[in-house]
Motif scaffolding. Structure first.
Motif, PDB file in Angstrom:
ATOM      1  N   ARG A 338       0.831  -1.209   0.000  1.00 24.06           N
ATOM      2  CA  ARG A 338       0.000   0.000   0.000  1.00 24.06           C
ATOM      3  C   ARG A 338       0.868   1.263   0.000  1.00 24.06           C
ATOM      4  NH1 ARG A 338      -3.383   2.139   5.248  1.00 24.06           N
ATOM      5  NH2 ARG A 338      -3.684   4.270   4.490  1.00 24.06           N
ATOM      6  N   LEU A 339       1.980   1.213   0.709  1.00 27.64           N
ATOM      7  CA  LEU A 339       2.853   2.381   0.818  1.00 27.64           C
ATOM      8  C   LEU A 339       3.794   2.546  -0.368  1.00 27.64           C
ATOM      9  CD1 LEU A 339       3.838   2.084   4.583  1.00 27.64           C
ATOM     10  CD2 LEU A 339       2.493   3.925   3.560  1.00 27.64           C
ATOM     11  N   SER A 340       3.918   1.523  -1.195  1.00 29.83           N
ATOM     12  CA  SER A 340       4.917   1.555  -2.263  1.00 29.83           C
ATOM     13  C   SER A 340       4.636   2.631  -3.300  1.00 29.83           C
ATOM     14  CB  SER A 340       5.012   0.188  -2.944  1.00 29.83           C
ATOM     15  OG  SER A 340       3.775  -0.159  -3.536  1.00 29.83           O
ATOM     16  N   VAL A 341       3.426   3.235  -3.270  1.00 30.95           N
ATOM     17  CA  VAL A 341       3.114   4.309  -4.208  1.00 30.95           C
ATOM     18  C   VAL A 341       3.774   5.622  -3.786  1.00 30.95           C
ATOM     19  CG1 VAL A 341       0.929   3.285  -4.890  1.00 30.95           C
ATOM     20  CG2 VAL A 341       0.968   4.885  -2.972  1.00 30.95           C
ATOM     21  N   LYS A 342       4.323   5.687  -2.567  1.00 28.75           N
ATOM     22  CA  LYS A 342       5.009   6.890  -2.115  1.00 28.75           C
ATOM     23  C   LYS A 342       6.429   6.529  -1.705  1.00 28.75           C
ATOM     24  CE  LYS A 342       3.582   8.783   1.599  1.00 28.75           C
ATOM     25  NZ  LYS A 342       2.593   9.452   2.432  1.00 28.75           N
ATOM     26  N   ILE A 345      11.345   3.591   2.658  1.00 25.73           N
ATOM     27  CA  ILE A 345      12.583   2.842   2.883  1.00 25.73           C
ATOM     28  C   ILE A 345      12.263   1.729   3.878  1.00 25.73           C
ATOM     29  CG2 ILE A 345      14.930   2.915   3.819  1.00 25.73           C
ATOM     30  CD1 ILE A 345      15.072   5.841   2.978  1.00 25.73           C
ATOM     31  N   LEU A 346      12.652   0.498   3.543  1.00 24.66           N
ATOM     32  CA  LEU A 346      12.468  -0.617   4.462  1.00 24.66           C
ATOM     33  C   LEU A 346      13.683  -0.704   5.371  1.00 24.66           C
ATOM     34  CD1 LEU A 346      11.091  -3.338   2.008  1.00 24.66           C
ATOM     35  CD2 LEU A 346       9.824  -1.622   3.326  1.00 24.66           C
ATOM     36  N   VAL A 347      13.435  -0.669   6.675  1.00 21.47           N
ATOM     37  CA  VAL A 347      14.507  -0.719   7.662  1.00 21.47           C
ATOM     38  C   VAL A 347      14.390  -2.054   8.410  1.00 21.47           C
ATOM     39  CG1 VAL A 347      15.581   0.397   9.639  1.00 21.47           C
ATOM     40  CG2 VAL A 347      14.413   1.785   7.901  1.00 21.47           C
ATOM     41  N   PHE A 348      15.322  -2.960   8.119  1.00 20.07           N
ATOM     42  CA  PHE A 348      15.354  -4.249   8.828  1.00 20.07           C
ATOM     43  C   PHE A 348      16.195  -4.064  10.085  1.00 20.07           C
ATOM     44  CE2 PHE A 348      14.134  -5.407   4.569  1.00 20.07           C
ATOM     45  CZ  PHE A 348      13.207  -6.425   4.766  1.00 20.07           C
ATOM     46  N   ASN A 349      15.504  -3.852  11.196  1.00 20.04           N
ATOM     47  CA  ASN A 349      16.150  -3.531  12.464  1.00 20.04           C
ATOM     48  C   ASN A 349      16.415  -4.818  13.267  1.00 20.04           C
ATOM     49  OD1 ASN A 349      17.184  -1.648  14.341  1.00 20.04           O
ATOM     50  ND2 ASN A 349      15.279  -1.698  15.511  1.00 20.04           N
ATOM     51  N   LYS A 350      17.216  -4.680  14.328  1.00 17.63           N
ATOM     52  CA  LYS A 350      17.581  -5.783  15.233  1.00 17.63           C
ATOM     53  C   LYS A 350      18.425  -6.844  14.534  1.00 17.63           C
ATOM     54  CE  LYS A 350      13.467  -5.291  18.173  1.00 17.63           C
ATOM     55  NZ  LYS A 350      12.406  -6.005  18.918  1.00 17.63           N
ATOM     56  N   ILE A 351      19.289  -6.424  13.605  1.00 17.86           N
ATOM     57  CA  ILE A 351      20.151  -7.411  12.936  1.00 17.86           C
ATOM     58  C   ILE A 351      21.158  -8.014  13.911  1.00 17.86           C
ATOM     59  CG2 ILE A 351      19.899  -6.400  10.630  1.00 17.86           C
ATOM     60  CD1 ILE A 351      22.700  -5.147  11.077  1.00 17.86           C
ATOM     61  N   ASP A 352      21.327  -7.377  15.089  1.00 10.31           N
ATOM     62  CA  ASP A 352      22.232  -7.936  16.094  1.00 10.31           C
ATOM     63  C   ASP A 352      21.694  -9.255  16.651  1.00 10.31           C
ATOM     64  OD1 ASP A 352      20.771  -6.842  18.947  1.00 10.31           O
ATOM     65  OD2 ASP A 352      20.416  -5.687  17.116  1.00 10.31           O
ATOM     66  N   ARG A 367      10.780  -6.013  -4.486  1.00  6.21           N
ATOM     67  CA  ARG A 367      12.217  -6.227  -4.338  1.00  6.21           C
ATOM     68  C   ARG A 367      13.044  -5.000  -4.696  1.00  6.21           C
ATOM     69  NH1 ARG A 367      13.634 -10.413  -9.275  1.00  6.21           N
ATOM     70  NH2 ARG A 367      12.697  -9.194 -10.974  1.00  6.21           N
ATOM     71  N   PHE A 368      12.453  -4.011  -5.392  1.00  4.09           N
ATOM     72  CA  PHE A 368      13.201  -2.816  -5.762  1.00  4.09           C
ATOM     73  C   PHE A 368      13.010  -1.681  -4.753  1.00  4.09           C
ATOM     74  CE2 PHE A 368      12.444  -4.915  -9.920  1.00  4.09           C
ATOM     75  CZ  PHE A 368      13.779  -5.166 -10.243  1.00  4.09           C
TER      76      PHE A 368
END
Length: 473
Positions: A338-342, A345-352, A367-368
């Motif tokens: 739904r948000l991809s029209v605006k 940025i996808l933030v993948f947090n907690k990678i620790d 994927r883009f």
């Protein structure tokens, strides 16, 4: 133009070292003379026969004089001050100006202003000093707008852009383009009015090429600069969106470099939106942490999530925060779609919390979408995230801070109108339409560029621009 003498406090209200009361108009020096008494060393240089109210009239322009401000009604001394007079036309407004530099305190400045007003001055309207500078020809409208941009600049980059504009670079560019349109219009109108003498000499293909190369293309470049760089002036509304307990609040605190938002392990700690101002790579950013999105029966939490959706819809850029230690959920991918029209940025947090490469798989149609891996807890990926925010905000195109001409929204709309009219005029000429039709389009384009400089701006436009100023400027 209204020739009344105006006055206002020109410095912010509050305690400080110096506060300034500014006076401008034909009676400015006379009013100052009735309330200012120079110290003895200054008075000795004057003729003994000089009446007290004319003492200021004999002082040199653009020098500071030490003395006192006295209320003529009761002879009370209000303050010891430095007084500067600036005779027309070598002043900000091109009128006689006086600045009284007193000690900065609300009571003393209001007392001095009150005395000035009782001596015949009128309280200035917001932006009236700068409007007089514009109406008296000292600055054009773009430079007047740059004054308020300087005052409201929130980053060094915004200040640099405003300084470039007040120095007249944008004005000179628009004036040059305006002049070329005017020359083309003059040539066409001469062919219309005197067809036997000059009608056959109007070279339409040459005019078309000239207008496209020397006016339309440069105007399009300026429009591109607006799209790329207006965020440096106008700022960016950045929203942190995601389900509960993915680390949005921790990420906001890390971006701000302070503990702005309460962080706990309990899901739903943030129930209402929390915002703060920061600078990211020279861009003023209002970053907003929002309530996590989830199904809840709690009435307060429902209100918070409703506000989250409102903020999400109105944000310039969304940071969609995902817990990298867990598989992506279906409701998350649906919201991302739904948000991809605006801008997002996808933030993948907690990678620790992830051993090895995090599972950031998304449907093929997503994927883009730009993405970054972070750990708000350990400050990992934060600089990369800031770079991506700045890059996304300006459309991925670097903007030359020193040379780019970045117009405001009013300029952008006028430039777009000028481009549209010039394109229509060139098309009409190419289709051998009557020259009267071509001339109409060029007149509209000329009016649009003239409105930027203030040549053709209406009174309503001027009132709107100067109403944004503070009183005293």
């Amino acid at each position: 133009m209204d020739q009344e003498t105006i006055a206002a406090i020109a410095t912010p209200v509050g305690s400080g070292g110096i506060g300034i009361v500014r006076i401008s108009g034909s009676d400015a020096l006379a009013i100052a003379g009735r309330i200012f008494t120079p110290r003895k060393s200054c008075a000795d240089a004057m003729s003994p026969e000089t009446p007290s109210e004319n003492r200021v009239l004999s002082l040199e322009s653009h020098r500071l004089y030490l003395g006192t401000i006295t209320d003529p009604d009761n002879q009370w001394i209000l303050d010891e001050v430095l007084l500067a007079i600036m005779r027309a036309p070598r002043s900000y407004t091109r009128e006689d100006c006086v600045e009284i530099q007193a000690h900065s305190g609300a009571v003393v400045l209001k007392a001095i202003l009150g005395v000035v007003l009782r001596q015949g001055a009128r309280l200035a309207d917001p932006g009236e000093f700068t409007m007089r500078a514009f109406l008296n020809g000292r600055i054009d409208l773009t430079q007047a707008e740059a004054v308020t941009d300087i005052i409201h600049a929130k980053t060094e980059r915004a200040l640099a852009d405003a300084t470039t504009q007040i120095q007249g670079h944008f004005k000179a560019t628009i004036e040059g383009l305006h002049s070329i349109i005017k020359e083309a219009l003059t040539e066409i109108e001469a062919g219309i009015d005197f067809p036997e003498e000059v009608g056959d000499t109007v070279d339409i293909p040459r005019l078309n090429l000239k207008l496209r190369a020397q006016v339309i293309d440069p105007l399009r470049d300026i429009l591109n600069h607006y799209r790329e760089g207006h965020v440096f002036r106008d700022g960016l509304q950045l929203a942190l969106i995601g389900r509960t307990n993915v680390g949005k609040s921790s990420l906001m605190n890390r971006l701000l470099k302070k503990d702005r938002v309460i962080v706990t392990e309990t899901p739903g700690t943030t129930r209402d939106a929390v915002d703060d101002l920061m600078s990211i790579r020279g861009i003023p950013v209002v970053v907003t942490d929002t309530a996590g999105i989830r199904n809840s029966s709690d009435a307060i939490e429902k209100i918070g999530m409703e506000r989250t959706r409102h903020i999400m819809d109105h944000a310039d850029l969304v940071l969609f925060v995902i817990d990298a230690s867990e598989p992506i959920r279906r409701d998350e991918t649906e919201l991302i779609e739904r948000l991809s029209v605006k801008s997002i940025i996808l933030v993948f947090n907690k990678i620790d919390l992830v051993s090895g490469r995090p599972d950031t798989r998304l449907p093929d149609n997503l994927r883009f979408v730009p993405r970054v891996n972070t750990s708000a807890l350990y400050n990992q990926g934060i600089d990369t995230l800031k770079d991506l925010i700045a890059e996304t905000a300006v459309g991925g195109a670097p903007v030359d801070a020193q040379n780019a001409l970045i117009p405001n929204l009013r300029h952008q709309l006028a430039i777009q109108q000028a481009v549209n009219e010039l394109e229509s005029g060139c098309a009409a000429a190419g289709d051998h339409a009557p020259m009267e039709m071509v001339a109409i389009h060029l007149r509209e384009a000329l009016s649009a560029t003239g409105s930027i400089l203030g040549i053709t701006a209406t009174e309503d436009v001027l009132d709107d621009i100067f109403s944004k100023f503070c009183i005293g400027k």
